[in-house]
Design a protein around this motif. Structure first.
Motif, PDB file in Angstrom:
ATOM      1  N   GLU A   1      43.436  38.860  39.008  1.00 28.02           N
ATOM      2  CA  GLU A   1      42.765  37.578  39.226  1.00 28.02           C
ATOM      3  C   GLU A   1      43.730  36.400  39.140  1.00 28.02           C
ATOM      4  OE1 GLU A   1      39.276  36.639  39.761  1.00 28.02           O
ATOM      5  OE2 GLU A   1      39.445  38.631  40.625  1.00 28.02           O
TER       6      GLU A   1
ATOM      7  N   TRP B   1      44.476  33.854  42.110  1.00 32.75           N
ATOM      8  CA  TRP B   1      44.408  32.396  41.897  1.00 32.75           C
ATOM      9  C   TRP B   1      45.705  31.744  42.357  1.00 32.75           C
ATOM     10  CZ3 TRP B   1      46.164  29.139  37.375  1.00 32.75           C
ATOM     11  CH2 TRP B   1      45.690  27.826  37.488  1.00 32.75           C
TER      12      TRP B   1
ATOM     13  N   ARG C   1      36.220  30.844  41.001  1.00 33.03           N
ATOM     14  CA  ARG C   1      36.551  32.155  40.415  1.00 33.03           C
ATOM     15  C   ARG C   1      35.893  32.356  39.051  1.00 33.03           C
ATOM     16  NH1 ARG C   1      39.956  30.807  43.918  1.00 33.03           N
ATOM     17  NH2 ARG C   1      40.902  32.426  45.239  1.00 33.03           N
TER      18      ARG C   1
END
Lengths: 232, 232
Positions: free
Chosen positions: A72, A76, A104
């Protein structure tokens, strides 16, 4: 080829698939129920494994989530990098950081659980891989932030990116309250009014922080800070 | 007076003592082991009660800690109020907030657990009492901050106090890492160097935020924020 050799050759690929299935199940359960409500047994059951068999793939529930968190963070990084290509000045930079975080929720949920839960009960090796990945993302994004925002040095860019992730992790669970608080907010609108909405609060907090950072240079507030690489 | 009447008269005082003993034990265990490691069974055992008997005094472990957190917020209010009496300007205000938080590890530990743990598994009534107490402290301290720091409006003072509590809660568990991370930091000094020390980081972050807040007035960043009482 003997059958034994065939089984041996097949095993690493099979193991990799199981690992991927466990990561996918843990991710799906976290998106649905929130990271804090997912147990190792729940993840095992979702892929049809006994909890004891998960140990071949991951040491603990938290090690699974450190790996998902690494994915993640990298996702990002790619999104912020893309947004910063067209950014010009402070407002664009803050919007790029805050809006990509708001898009997110799984990352923000994990950021909010990281230091109090997901970094506990893990091996030193897992923690090392995770921390090196995160520090790499923060360093690269910090440099890009400084390119897009001429008022910030690269070190200040790093601080802003680190602050973004810390503020997002702190705000997310406040802006997404549990059942008892949600009911309280329904009954008492004046208390609900004090519950900070995620994106506007993150944007304003990061904007104020970014505006104040350069003013710290001559103020004797130098030194250790969010994202600092040289503490006292 | 019959014996029954005597027992009845004695009961409220007895119940109050038991309640105080449970609060004291929960506080002591949290100071020693960290809030996240204290169970309701552990608190019950510490005062010689069966876990099931604790239900007469507190609904859940989390309700015990909301009550202790309320006491800690009020204690912090008193300390900041005292410090602000002699404060003149931004630096003194930021130091008053940051240093009184650093002196209160139990409060900071609870702030770090609040939204992800201690506000879960509580009754609406407990949550209401807690939230009203905290909002009262933040509002009163915000007004005092604005008196001591002429560059901030009262609303900005409220934001600064709220930000102080949020940042402290986010930083505390990062600055006080669990065993695996502590070992990693021992083995890899370059990773350890990125671990933010609590007081310097809190001070610098709050100072930058406070310096940037007034610059937001004309920047179109008004509206909802940390400690805001009127969201969108």
């Amino acid at each position: 080829m003997t059958e034994k050799a065939f089984v041996r050759a097949r095993r690493p690929e099979h193991k990799r698939q199981r690992r991927e299935a466990l990561l996918a199940a843990a991710r799906e359960l976290a998106v649905t129920s929130g990271v804090r409500n997912v147990s190792l047994g729940g993840v095992a059951a979702a892929v049809g494994l006994a909890k004891s068999n998960v140990a071949r793939y991951f040491g603990t529930r938290e090690e699974i989530y450190l790996e998902i968190a690494t994915e993640e963070w990298r996702d990002w990084e790619a999104a912020v990098t893309e947004r910063l290509r067209d950014a010009a000045g402070p407002r664009d930079v803050v919007a790029a950081l805050a809006e990509t975080l708001a898009e997110r929720p799984l990352l923000c949920d994990m950021l909010g659980q990281m230091s109090t839960s997901l970094e506990h009960n893990v091996s030193v090796g897992s923690a090392r891989v995770f921390k090196r990945a995160v520090l790499g993302v923060v360093a690269r994004l910090g440099a890009r932030v400084a390119e897009a925002h001429p008022g910030l040095t690269e070190a200040e860019g790093v601080e802003l990116v680190a602050a973004g992730s810390v503020f997002a992790g702190a705000l997310y669970p406040v802006s997404n309250p549990p059942a008892a608080l949600a009911e309280l907010y329904r009954q008492d609108p004046d208390i609900a009014a004090a519950c900070p909405p995620f994106l506007p609060t993150l944007t304003r907090t990061l904007a104020a922080f970014a505006a104040g950072l350069p003013l710290m240079r001559e103020g004797g507030y130098g030194g250790p800070s969010l994202g600092a690489t040289h503490p006292l």
